[in-house]
Write an enzyme that holds these catalytic residues in place. Structure first.
Site, PDB file in Angstrom:
ATOM      1  N   HIS A 168      -3.845   5.811   3.804  1.00 26.88           N
ATOM      2  CA  HIS A 168      -4.448   4.582   3.286  1.00 26.88           C
ATOM      3  C   HIS A 168      -3.715   3.342   3.789  1.00 26.88           C
ATOM      4  CE1 HIS A 168      -5.852   1.738   0.114  1.00 26.88           C
ATOM      5  NE2 HIS A 168      -6.918   2.525   0.071  1.00 26.88           N
ATOM      6  N   SER A 192     -10.863  -1.288  -0.441  1.00 26.75           N
ATOM      7  CA  SER A 192      -9.568  -1.242   0.261  1.00 26.75           C
ATOM      8  C   SER A 192      -9.729  -1.530   1.741  1.00 26.75           C
ATOM      9  CB  SER A 192      -8.920   0.134   0.091  1.00 26.75           C
ATOM     10  OG  SER A 192      -8.436   0.325  -1.205  1.00 26.75           O
ATOM     11  N   ASP A 197       0.847  -1.188   0.000  1.00 23.87           N
ATOM     12  CA  ASP A 197       0.000   0.000   0.000  1.00 23.87           C
ATOM     13  C   ASP A 197       0.885   1.241   0.000  1.00 23.87           C
ATOM     14  OD1 ASP A 197      -2.264   1.814   0.565  1.00 23.87           O
ATOM     15  OD2 ASP A 197      -3.294   0.010   1.194  1.00 23.87           O
TER      16      ASP A 197
END
Length: 713
Positions: free
Chosen positions: A158, A500, A88
């Site tokens: 994220h 996600s 990520d």
């Protein structure tokens, strides 16, 4: 004497003082396993006789009394030797989710590192045991990078969010600006975690490059991870041209579970990505928690919305205005309706609640434009495509996000007052509140990418759905919670929505299953997750999609995950690397296209048939003839006899032979065949759905069925 199972070990046959120290640090988890009030003190004061096998640790406790077994999942809390990798945007190591409190020494098999040789480096500990960055593929595309890119630190949020969702430690008192207060934890809270930064600031829409992803796979396998979680992906492409699929194949070949997000291109059909059958592909659905922010209209209507914003400055009604009504002189009404940048007239907006339509720009960006124009608040209304999917965002001004039908009610109210000169439309946004046990839940998120699988139609994707809407998890403190430079706020936890977020839920479950069943293959773990899933919500009604229509396997795959059931599925559909090579042969791959997968050592059988590929779901295309599906089940539970039940898709008849399967021992395998016939002159849609279920009365092994008969033209 009592035997307490301490989980898999990484030390040799001779136990060192460091190994014993690691076991002592596990004392709190021994307590939850045996559920006995004296066990902790027993361990500290008397438990010193350690027996070691090649794979397991046992501690002999000399004490009278009864030690009760606990659930399988409590035993799984010993899973300190499980290592979950996340590909990520990096990691924020200072987050409490990555604290190593109560964890013992790092497993000796671990070969990874933490790249911490700069001021922006990532220090690691016994929880966060690896952090690497990969940017050569990105640099080849965007040009030479400065030194600020040489770090695995998360400047986006994220990566920290997804990694902590998969394997974050217990953090009491976590919240987002006071909302959703509780204990945060990942799916495998005692697993070790490692961050592999492969995604960078987007350039022309590109941010995660195959070269970097493949290098990360290579290093993750070298380092010794057990699960790889990838909350990323692009448009579906042939496996031969898909770097992520190639890397995932080699990971699975080495016994590593690979879990990927299905994509956020829903609700359009045929948008699902990461469709290789060796990947577990995850859609997104809701949970039974809402952050409710009610909108009250002066005509008496009260509409339930969602938000994580601050309350209005005064407890009173404010004038309402739509983006179109507030458009600047040089702007189009359509752009102003969406509250796009430079489309709003500040004089019209000032002191009012601005009503914006979803789409065209980020939800939080619309709030910023409203604030810049002088609005006191914002009502964000879904477009038709978004339906009932509403997202709780920490907007910069008081806000509420409404479903499509309620948004239409707001627009109707405002428009109805235009004909009454002395009656301006008025509204109020109540302060947000956390509400638990909401119904219906789960339902599918509108953004979740849908099937059918456009690469191999006879493999159903996604495989499973998991929580992916308004998920609270760790966040970077390098940027604001809405990742906008104008917002100076910082928070250690944040809500995010997307596949996600659902992907690492499944990665965490896979980590627990890896702990409980270290001999299970990646395919067996996926099968357990899929065949124990549910397709009904908490009102015992069929799951819905974001538009309140009945969802299908194209939305949720096998259903919404049930981790407790997955721990004891009874039977699994297992697959080996050779089975995946057989699959590639069955779809026409030749020696050249097989090379990235087979290393030149596999010869395709002449009669390779995709309907003999042992996938946990059943999907078939019928073109003028019957289909025969072959599957094989492996017993991973107690001995028993399983009987089959079939819910036939409309317009088809199905028969299963044999109709019962008897298993006498663990590891025993039995095959069955499903014969599918098209009913003559039947009325049916292009795609029809059904279910096949094997049960011994205690276990329920479900497989979705998807049948397709192309229409004649």
């Amino acid at each position: 004497s009592y035997v307490v199972y301490l989980g898999g070990h990484s030390h040799g046959a001779e136990v060192t003082s460091a190994d014993l120290h690691r076991l002592i640090l596990r004392k709190a988890y021994i307590y939850v396993f045996v559920e006995h009030p004296d066990v902790v003190s027993i361990f500290l004061n008397q438990g010193r006789k350690l027996h070691t096998t090649h794979s397991w640790d046992f501690l002999m406790l000399e004490k009278n009394g009864v030690i009760h077994s606990s659930s399988l999942w409590k035993k799984a809390r010993f899973g300190e030797d499980t290592i979950i990798a996340n590909f990520d945007t990096g990691v924020w190591p200072e987050s409490k989710s990555f604290s190593d409190d109560s964890l013992g020494p790092i497993p000796s098999r671990w070969k990874g590192i933490c790249q911490n040789n700069t001021s922006e480096g990532v220090p690691c500990n016994r929880k966060l045991i690896g952090a690497r960055y990969f940017n050569k593929g990105y640099a080849a595309y965007v040009g030479k990078l400065n030194s600020s890119f040489n770090t695995a630190r998360d400047h986006d949020g994220h990566g920290s969010h997804t990694l902590s969702t998969a394997g974050g430690n217990f953090v009491p008192g976590a919240s987002v600006f006071g909302f959703g207060n509780g204990t945060a934890k990942g799916g495998s809270p005692k697993a070790r975690v490692a961050a592999y930064k492969v995604c960078w600031p987007p350039v022309n829409g590109s941010e995660c490059f195959d070269a970097d992803i493949l290098k990360a796979f290579d290093m993750a396998l070298h380092d010794g991870v057990d699960v790889i979680s990838l909350s990323l992906g692009g448009d579906p492409s042939s496996y031969f041209e898909d770097g992520l699929a190639i890397g995932a194949f080699h990971a699975v070949k080495n016994g590593v579970v690979v879990v990927c997000s299905a994509g956020n291109s829903g609700p359009a059909e045929g948008t699902v990505s990461n469709v290789a059958p060796w990947i577990t592909t995850v859609g997104a659905s809701t949970i039974d928690r809402e952050f409710q922010a009610f909108v009250e209209l002066h005509n008496g209507q009260r509409l339930k919305g969602t938000s994580l914003s601050k309350p209005l400055p005064e407890d009173k009604f404010y004038p309402l205005i739509t983006g179109a009504q507030a458009k600047a002189a040089n702007a189009s009404a359509d752009d102003a309706m969406l509250c796009q940048a430079n489309t709003l007239d500040h004089k019209k907006v000032k002191g009012k609640i601005l009503v914006c339509l979803r789409g065209g720009s980020a939800r939080v960006e619309k709030g910023q434009q409203a604030a810049l124009a002088g609005a006191v608040g914002m009502i964000l209304c879904n477009n038709k495509e978004s339906g009932n999917e509403i997202i709780a965002d920490p907007h910069v001004l008081p806000s509420s996000h409404l479903i499509y039908a309620d948004g239409q009610a707001v627009y109707s109210y405002i428009n109805s007052t235009e004909t009454i000169s002395d009656s301006d439309p008025l509204g109020f946004i109540a302060a947000p509140k956390t509400q638990l046990h909401t119904t219906p839940a789960p339902f599918m998120a509108s953004f979740s990418s849908r099937g059918p699988n456009t690469i191999t139609g006879d493999i159903l994707k996604p495989d499973i759905t998991a929580p992916g809407v308004n998920i609270i998890a760790a966040y970077t403190e390098a940027v604001s919670p809405i990742d906008e430079v104008f917002d100076k706020r910082r928070t250690p936890f944040n809500t995010e929505s997307g596949t996600s977020m659902s992907c690492p839920h499944i990665s965490g479950v896979a980590g627990l299953l890896k702990t409980l069943h270290p001999d299970w293959s990646p395919a067996a773990i996926r099968s357990a997750i899929m065949t124990t899933a549910r397709t009904r919500d908490n009102t015992v009604s069929p799951m819905k999609d974001g538009s309140n229509d009945k969802a299908t396997p194209f939305d949720y795959g096998a259903g919404h995950v049930r981790p407790n059931r997955a721990a004891d599925p009874g039977l699994v559909y297992d697959l080996t690397v050779n089975d995946y090579l057989y699959f590639l042969c069955s779809i026409g791959y030749n020696k050249t296209t097989m090379q990235p997968f087979s290393d030149g050592h596999y010869k395709c059988p002449e009669d390779a048939d995709i309907y003999k590929f042992n996938y946990p779901s059943i999907s078939a295309t019928l073109v003028g003839k019957d289909a025969v599906i072959t599957r094989k089940l492996k017993n991973v539970g107690s001995p028993g006899t399983y009987a089959v039940r079939v819910r036939e898709p409309r317009g088809y008849s199905l028969s299963v032979e044999p109709s019962t399967l008897t298993f006498k021992k663990i590891g025993e395998e039995k095959s069955f065949k499903v014969t599918i016939k098209v009913k003559p002159a039947s009325v049916k849609q292009d795609y029809e759905f059904g279910e096949l279920l094997w049960s011994d009365g205690r276990h329920y092994v479900r497989s979705p069925i998807v049948l397709y008969e192309p229409k004649a033209h």
